[in-house]
Design a protein around this motif. Sequence first.
Motif, mmCIF file in Angstrom:
data_model
loop_
_atom_site.group_PDB
_atom_site.id
_atom_site.type_symbol
_atom_site.label_atom_id
_atom_site.label_comp_id
_atom_site.label_asym_id
_atom_site.label_seq_id
_atom_site.Cartn_x
_atom_site.Cartn_y
_atom_site.Cartn_z
ATOM 1 N N ILE A 1 59.340 -7.990 -61.144
ATOM 2 C CA ILE A 1 58.746 -8.529 -62.426
ATOM 3 C C ILE A 1 59.297 -9.303 -63.491
ATOM 4 O O ILE A 1 60.384 -9.224 -63.426
ATOM 5 N N THR B 1 51.983 -4.574 -60.268
ATOM 6 C CA THR B 1 52.291 -5.434 -61.233
ATOM 7 C C THR B 1 52.055 -6.909 -61.084
ATOM 8 O O THR B 1 51.625 -7.804 -62.081
ATOM 9 N N THR B 2 52.864 -7.272 -60.016
ATOM 10 C CA THR B 2 52.846 -8.609 -59.890
ATOM 11 C C THR B 2 52.742 -9.055 -58.316
ATOM 12 O O THR B 2 52.824 -8.549 -57.511
ATOM 13 N N TYR C 1 47.401 -1.718 -66.854
ATOM 14 C CA TYR C 1 47.848 -1.146 -65.499
ATOM 15 C C TYR C 1 46.440 -0.528 -64.883
ATOM 16 O O TYR C 1 46.215 -0.567 -63.755
ATOM 17 N N SER D 1 50.223 -0.928 -72.044
ATOM 18 C CA SER D 1 50.667 -0.906 -70.643
ATOM 19 C C SER D 1 49.624 -0.208 -69.990
ATOM 20 O O SER D 1 49.043 -0.602 -68.683
ATOM 21 N N THR E 1 55.977 -2.313 -58.559
ATOM 22 C CA THR E 1 56.045 -3.880 -58.686
ATOM 23 C C THR E 1 54.824 -4.545 -58.181
ATOM 24 O O THR E 1 54.388 -5.601 -58.521
ATOM 25 N N LEU F 1 50.592 -8.056 -70.290
ATOM 26 C CA LEU F 1 51.262 -6.876 -70.838
ATOM 27 C C LEU F 1 51.803 -7.362 -72.111
ATOM 28 O O LEU F 1 51.939 -6.584 -73.040
ATOM 29 N N THR G 1 45.895 -12.797 -65.951
ATOM 30 C CA THR G 1 46.039 -12.147 -65.033
ATOM 31 C C THR G 1 45.827 -12.713 -63.360
ATOM 32 O O THR G 1 46.785 -12.912 -62.471
ATOM 33 N N GLY H 1 45.117 -3.845 -63.277
ATOM 34 C CA GLY H 1 46.006 -3.716 -62.553
ATOM 35 C C GLY H 1 45.282 -2.819 -61.397
ATOM 36 O O GLY H 1 44.609 -3.389 -60.316
ATOM 37 N N GLU I 1 52.158 -9.786 -65.972
ATOM 38 C CA GLU I 1 53.138 -9.932 -67.144
ATOM 39 C C GLU I 1 52.590 -10.601 -68.391
ATOM 40 O O GLU I 1 52.979 -9.913 -69.327
#
Length: 324
Positions: free
Chosen positions: A103, A97-98, A163, A159, A94, A233, A223, A167, A230
């Motif tokens: 998420i 991701t954010t 990521y 993804s 998580t 993605l 981002t 990410g 999110e």
Amino acid sequence: MYIAQAYRGLSDSWRYVIGLLVVFFVWQFIGGIPLIIALLVKADSLAVLGSGDIGVMADILGANTLLFLMLLTFVIGLIGLFAYVSLVHKQKITQLTTSRKKIDFKRVFFAFIIWALISTAFIFVDIMLSPENYEFNFNLEPFLILALIAVLMIPLQTSMEEYYMRGYMMQGLGIMAKNRWVPLFVTSLLFGIMHVFNPEVAKMGYGILIFYIGTGLFLGIITLMDEGLELALGFHAANNLTAALLVTADWTAFQTNSLYRDVSDPVLGWDVLVPVFVIYPILLFIFSKKYKWTDWKERLTGDVPSEETFLALNSDNADVQDPS
């Protein structure tokens, strides 16, 4: 504070340097083993793999089988990335991701839907304007198999790229450079370079890298402005999924049993430049209004706080909340 989420795990620079190499190896080499085995069984030689001729490999393995094996490399890479982040960085997925507590899948679906509609509209407008460039390619059984593979695996493929680039790499570069503009521009440039061996580049020339680098910059901006992956993605999944299902060509990385086949001789034209210089800015405006983005300069070029400052501001270890 998306980049600073790296501080919630072990964020030593050496962990990122080794991680980028280890995950790339898992993705490109270990992930490619099933494809290598399949080619050895079917072709008795890896010469076709070395040539990089997607069309020949599709003839040998079948388009759907080749697509599955190509996408499988990304799935294996994504598993490797998540495992490394969890085991070596002790960071939750998580937090990779954010910056939100969890998420926000509504953001993923919103970006997916809006770009799927726009990209589908572009494709069908081009078909109507230049019907001589397309052949109807629909065949029910192969298309249904393609749809199953694409829906299940293309979001995992995209993804993995998000990521890894927006990410893991963005967080790592951000805490090393202590700012946001370095990871934004480095990841955008590398995203373009990552596509340099695509058959589209060989066919249309290096000018198409404007599209890839511009897309990477757009994904990096959303981002950082949205403090999470999110939207990127959702956008990326929609982009690749519509391309795989609707149109294929002999000169693309995805050669599939899609609805249409592009039989034209491709040239670098408006369809490459319009998304970067027209559509992406419009999308940025839409996203900014919906999610109430402010302070663009700080979010895109400002400093990343030190670990001590970030942890002091978040001493209760609560995840950063999105004001929208």
